[in-house]
Design an enzyme around this catalytic site. Structure first.
Site, PDB file in Angstrom:
ATOM      1  N   GLY A   1      47.991  65.769  57.012  1.00  0.00           N
ATOM      2  CA  GLY A   1      48.328  64.735  57.987  1.00  0.00           C
ATOM      3  C   GLY A   1      49.154  65.371  59.086  1.00  0.00           C
ATOM      4  O   GLY A   1      49.670  66.484  58.906  1.00  0.00           O
TER       5      GLY A   1
ATOM      6  N   CYS B   1      48.171  70.481  51.983  1.00  0.00           N
ATOM      7  CA  CYS B   1      48.948  70.582  53.217  1.00  0.00           C
ATOM      8  C   CYS B   1      50.039  69.508  53.267  1.00  0.00           C
ATOM      9  O   CYS B   1      50.957  69.539  52.470  1.00  0.00           O
ATOM     10  CB  CYS B   1      48.015  70.554  54.432  1.00  0.00           C
ATOM     11  SG  CYS B   1      48.844  71.145  55.903  1.00  0.00           S
ATOM     12  N   TYR B   2      49.931  68.550  54.195  1.00  0.00           N
ATOM     13  CA  TYR B   2      50.938  67.479  54.210  1.00  0.00           C
ATOM     14  C   TYR B   2      51.050  66.836  52.827  1.00  0.00           C
ATOM     15  O   TYR B   2      52.153  66.517  52.358  1.00  0.00           O
ATOM     16  CB  TYR B   2      50.557  66.415  55.252  1.00  0.00           C
ATOM     17  CG  TYR B   2      51.517  65.240  55.286  1.00  0.00           C
ATOM     18  CD1 TYR B   2      52.697  65.311  56.010  1.00  0.00           C
ATOM     19  CD2 TYR B   2      51.247  64.066  54.579  1.00  0.00           C
ATOM     20  CE1 TYR B   2      53.592  64.247  56.026  1.00  0.00           C
ATOM     21  CE2 TYR B   2      52.130  62.997  54.594  1.00  0.00           C
ATOM     22  CZ  TYR B   2      53.303  63.088  55.325  1.00  0.00           C
ATOM     23  OH  TYR B   2      54.179  62.043  55.341  1.00  0.00           O
TER      24      TYR B   2
ATOM     25  N   HIS C   1      44.358  74.800  53.302  1.00  0.00           N
ATOM     26  CA  HIS C   1      43.221  73.866  53.302  1.00  0.00           C
ATOM     27  C   HIS C   1      42.032  74.465  52.543  1.00  0.00           C
ATOM     28  O   HIS C   1      41.225  75.179  53.144  1.00  0.00           O
ATOM     29  CB  HIS C   1      42.802  73.562  54.743  1.00  0.00           C
ATOM     30  CG  HIS C   1      43.779  72.694  55.465  1.00  0.00           C
ATOM     31  ND1 HIS C   1      43.759  71.323  55.367  1.00  0.00           N
ATOM     32  CD2 HIS C   1      44.833  73.007  56.252  1.00  0.00           C
ATOM     33  CE1 HIS C   1      44.751  70.819  56.091  1.00  0.00           C
ATOM     34  NE2 HIS C   1      45.424  71.815  56.632  1.00  0.00           N
TER      35      HIS C   1
ATOM     36  N   GLU D   1      39.426  73.052  51.737  1.00  0.00           N
ATOM     37  CA  GLU D   1      38.162  72.425  52.115  1.00  0.00           C
ATOM     38  C   GLU D   1      37.451  73.106  53.282  1.00  0.00           C
ATOM     39  O   GLU D   1      36.267  72.915  53.473  1.00  0.00           O
ATOM     40  CB  GLU D   1      38.396  70.935  52.441  1.00  0.00           C
ATOM     41  CG  GLU D   1      39.196  70.640  53.718  1.00  0.00           C
ATOM     42  CD  GLU D   1      40.713  70.741  53.533  1.00  0.00           C
ATOM     43  OE1 GLU D   1      41.162  71.322  52.530  1.00  0.00           O
ATOM     44  OE2 GLU D   1      41.438  70.257  54.418  1.00  0.00           O
TER      45      GLU D   1
ATOM     46  N   ASP E   1      18.620  58.054  59.976  1.00  0.00           N
ATOM     47  CA  ASP E   1      19.290  56.946  59.295  1.00  0.00           C
ATOM     48  C   ASP E   1      18.386  55.715  59.182  1.00  0.00           C
ATOM     49  O   ASP E   1      18.227  55.152  58.104  1.00  0.00           O
ATOM     50  CB  ASP E   1      20.594  56.560  60.016  1.00  0.00           C
ATOM     51  CG  ASP E   1      21.577  57.719  60.064  1.00  0.00           C
ATOM     52  OD1 ASP E   1      21.375  58.685  59.300  1.00  0.00           O
ATOM     53  OD2 ASP E   1      22.526  57.669  60.862  1.00  0.00           O
TER      54      ASP E   1
ATOM     55  N   LYS F   1      26.090  62.141  56.219  1.00  0.00           N
ATOM     56  CA  LYS F   1      24.814  62.456  56.872  1.00  0.00           C
ATOM     57  C   LYS F   1      23.957  63.416  56.035  1.00  0.00           C
ATOM     58  O   LYS F   1      22.749  63.208  55.891  1.00  0.00           O
ATOM     59  CB  LYS F   1      25.106  63.096  58.241  1.00  0.00           C
ATOM     60  CG  LYS F   1      23.886  63.252  59.115  1.00  0.00           C
ATOM     61  CD  LYS F   1      23.630  61.983  59.873  1.00  0.00           C
ATOM     62  CE  LYS F   1      22.361  62.025  60.659  1.00  0.00           C
ATOM     63  NZ  LYS F   1      22.202  60.790  61.441  1.00  0.00           N
TER      64      LYS F   1
END
Ligand code: XMP
Length: 510
Positions: free
Chosen positions: A55, A82-83, A168, A170, A226, A366
C-alpha cells in the site's frame, strides 16, 4: 462445492491484482477484498489463507489503513507483503521506521531456513520498493531474510503461521517469487490447488441453467474475447433461449463481420441476429472529423440499433454483461454489484425490457477468460484476439470517414496483422494495427508520379493499456509489411512506423 479460497486483503498497493492473478496461476481461487471489509465478512468466506498487500502509506501515518488485530487470532495463515509486512509488525508490537536507505528495484536477499523459502536459493533477487522498514520485529518472531540495506527482508512466526516479506514476490523481477507464493499456499496454507477452469466451466454452466430456468436471455456480441466467451457460456447453459445481437457498424476489420457470423451461427448454432447497420453508421459519421464526436455518434447509434433489435425479440428476462474480475475490483473490491462501464458500447441500453443482468465472467481475470474460451471450444483466433476499440476503425481513420479510406485501411491492416502473425509476434505484441492518416504525399511508382495516402503502423507492448511502449519489431518484418502494403493496396505510397510510447501519445491515433 466451494473452492478453497484465499483472501487478498487490499491495502491499496499497485500490484494487488497481480497478487491475485499469481495465486490463481497456482490453481488456488482467491478474492480481493478491501481492508474496509470487517473481519466478519472475511470469516464468512472461510479462507484457507490471507495475504496482506502492499500500500502507498506509512503505518504510522494518521490515516493509514490498519486492520482489526483479531485477524491474527483466527488461526488462518497470513502472508504480509511490503506495507502488509510492516502492518503485521506494527500490529503485533514490532516497530516500523523510515529506512536510512530506501530500496527500489532488483535487490539481492539472503534467506535462511523457512517453509516460505523451500526450494529457493540462499541468495536470490527480489523486487524491493520501500522507504520504511521494520527495525524491530514482534516478540516470538524470527528474521528469515535480509538484504544489504534491509535487515528484515522477511520474518515469521511459523507456529502461528504468520509470514511477512518486505519485497514483492508477485512481480516477475522477483526471480523465485512465484515459488515463495507457492510455498505459502501449499506448504503453509495446505492448499490442494482445486481451481480448475474445466470445473469452473461445468459448475458455472449448471448455475446459469438453474438461475435462468426457462427465461429468455439477450447478449450484445461484439466478437471480442469477453462477449464471445460469455455468449458461449450462456448458449451451453440455455441453448436457444439465448439470442445474441451483433451490430455490424461498418467499422470492423477486414472480413470480421462474416467471421463472427459464421462462427456463432454455423459453428456454435447460436441464435444470432446480425444487424447490418453499416449505412446508418457511415451516414451519421459523414463529414465528422472530431474524434470525440465520432465516438459519441457511434456509441449512441449502437444503443439505438441494439434497442431496435431487442424490441423485435420482445421482453427478455436476462441481459448478459461481459464484466470481468478487474472491473469488479476496480469498482470497489468486490463489494458493489457493478455494471461494466462499457465505453465499448456506450453504456447500457435504457429501453430494453429485462429483469436482471447476468455476468458469467465476473470472477475471472482476462487470461482466465481466454483459458475458459479454449475450454469451451472457441477457436484460438478468437481467444487470442487483440483488443479492438468499440468505435472500431473510426478512430484509425484520421479526419473524415469514407468508404474509400476504410477500404484502404482494411486491406493494409490485414496485411500488417498477417505479417506480425507470420513472424510469430502476435502474442508478444499486445496491440498492432494500421492507421490511415489524413495526409497525402508525393511518391514515384514505375514511371509515374503518385500523390497518395500515408499510412502509419502502430504496435505496442503493454500490460494494462494505461501505459505502453512501442514494439521493437525487427526491421525485416516492417520491411515486408511496408513493401506488401504499398504494392498490394492502391492509393498508399508511404508507410511510417509510430515510435511514440504512451504517454505522451495514446495507443489509438484518435
Ligand atoms: P488509448 O488510445 O486511449 O487506448 O491509449 C487504450 C486502449 O483502449 C482502447 N480504446 C478504446 N476502446 N472504446 C473502446 O472500447 C474507445 O473509445 C476506445 N479508445 C481506445 C484502445 O484500443 C486501447 O486498447
Amino acid at each position: 462445492m466451494q473452492n478453497e479460497t484465499v483472501i487478498v486483503l487490499d491495502f491499496g498497493g499497485q500490484y494487488n491484482q497481480l497478487i491475485a492473478r499469481r495465486v490463481r496461476e497456482c490453481n488456488v481461487y482467491c478474492e480481493v477484498m478491501s481492508y474496509k471489509n470487517d473481519i466478519e465478512k472475511i470469516k464468512a468466506k472461510n479462507p484457507v489463507g490471507i495475504i496482506f498487500t502492499g500500500g502507498p502509506n506509512s503505518v504510522y501515518d494518521e490515516n493509514s489503513p490498519h486492520y482489526d488485530k483479531a485477524i491474527f487470532e483466527l488461526g488462518i495463515p497470513i502472508l504480509g507483503i511490503c506495507y502488509g509486512s510492516q502492518l503485521v509488525a506494527y500490529s503485533l508490537g514490532g516497530h516500523v521506521a523510515t529506512a536510512p536507505v530506501s530500496e527500489y528495484g532488483k535487490t539481492e536477499i539472503t534467506t535462511s531456513d523457512s517453509l516460505l523459502f523451500k526450494d529457493v536459493d540462499n541468495n536470490t533477487i527480489v523486487w524491493m520498493s520501500h522507504t520504511d522498514y521494520i527495525d524491530k520485529i514482534p516478540e516470538n518472531f524470527k528474521i528469515t531474510a535480509y538484504s544489504k540495506d534491509c535487515p528484515c527482508a522477511a520474518y515469521e512466526n511459523a507456529e502461528k503461521k504468520i509470514y511477512a516479506v518486505q519485497f514483492h514476490p508477485e512481480v516477475n523481477h522477483s526471480v523465485q517469487g512465484q515459488q515463495m507464493l507457492k510455498n505459502f499456499l501449499f506448504n503453509v496454507c495446505g492448499c490442494k490447488g482445486d481451481w480448475k477452469m474445466s470445473d469452473f466451466a461445468k459448475r458455472s454452466i449448471e448455475a446459469l441453467r438453474e438461475k435462468i430456468g426457462d427465461g429468455k436471455v439477450l447478449c450484445a456480441l461484439s466478437g471480442g474475447v469477453d462477449s464471445s466467451v460469455a455468449a458461449i457460456m450462456l448458449h451451453k447453459a440455455v441453448g436457444k433461449q439465448l439470442t445474441c445481437v451483433f451490430v455490424d457498424n461498418g467499422l470492423l476489420r477486414k472480413n470480421e463481420g462474416d467471421e463472427v457470423e459464421t462462427l456463432f451461427r454455423n459453428q456454435f448454432d447460436i441464435n444470432l441476429i446480425r444487424a447490418n447497420a453499416q449505412d446508418l453508421f457511415l451516414g451519421k459519421l459523414a463529414g465528422i472529423t472530431e474524434p470525440e464526436r465520432k465516438r459519441k455518434i457511434i456509441g449512441e447509434e449502437f444503443i439505438r440499433v441494439f434497442e431496435a433489435e431487442a424490441k423485435k425479440i420482445g421482453k427478455v428476462d436476462f441481459l448478459v454483461q461481459g464484466t470481468i474480475y478487474p472491473d469488479v475490483i476496480e469498482s470497489g473490491a468486490g463489494d458493489a454489484a457493478v455494471i461494466k462501464s462499457h465505453h465499448n458500447v456506450g453504456g447500457l441500453p435504457e429501453h430494453v425490457d429485462f429483469k436482471e443482468i447476468v455476468e458469467p465472467l465476473r470472477d475471472l481475470f482476462k487470461d482466465e477468460v481466454r483459458q475458459l474460451g479454449i475450454e469451451l471450444g472457441l477457436p484460438e483466433k478468437f481467444v487470442w484476439r487483440q483488443p479492438f476499440p468499440g468505435p472500431g476503425l473510426a478512430v484509425r481513420v484520421i479526419g473524415e470517414i469514407t468508404e474509400d479510406k476504410l477500404a484502404i485501411l482494411r486491406d493494409a491492416d490485414a496485411i500488417f496483422r498477417k505479417e506480425i502473425a507470420n513472424a510469430g509476434l502476435d502474442r508478444s505484441i499486445n496491440q498492432y494495427f494500421a492507421v490511415i492518416t489524413d495526409m497525402r504525399s508525393v511518391g514515384v511508382m514505375g514511371d509515374g508520379r503518385t500523390y497518395d495516402y500515408t499510412l502509419a503502423l502502430r504496435a505496442v507492448t503493454t500490460t494494462d493499456f494505461m501505459t505502453a511502449d512501442w514494439a521493437r519489431i525487427p526491421y525485416d518484418v516492417l520491411e515486408k509489411a511496408s513493401n506488401r502494403i504499398v504494392n498490394e493496396v492502391k492509393h498508399v505510397n508511404r508507410l511510417v512506423y509510430d515510435i511514440t510510447s504512451k504517454p505522451p501519445a495514446t495507443i489509438e491515433w484518435e
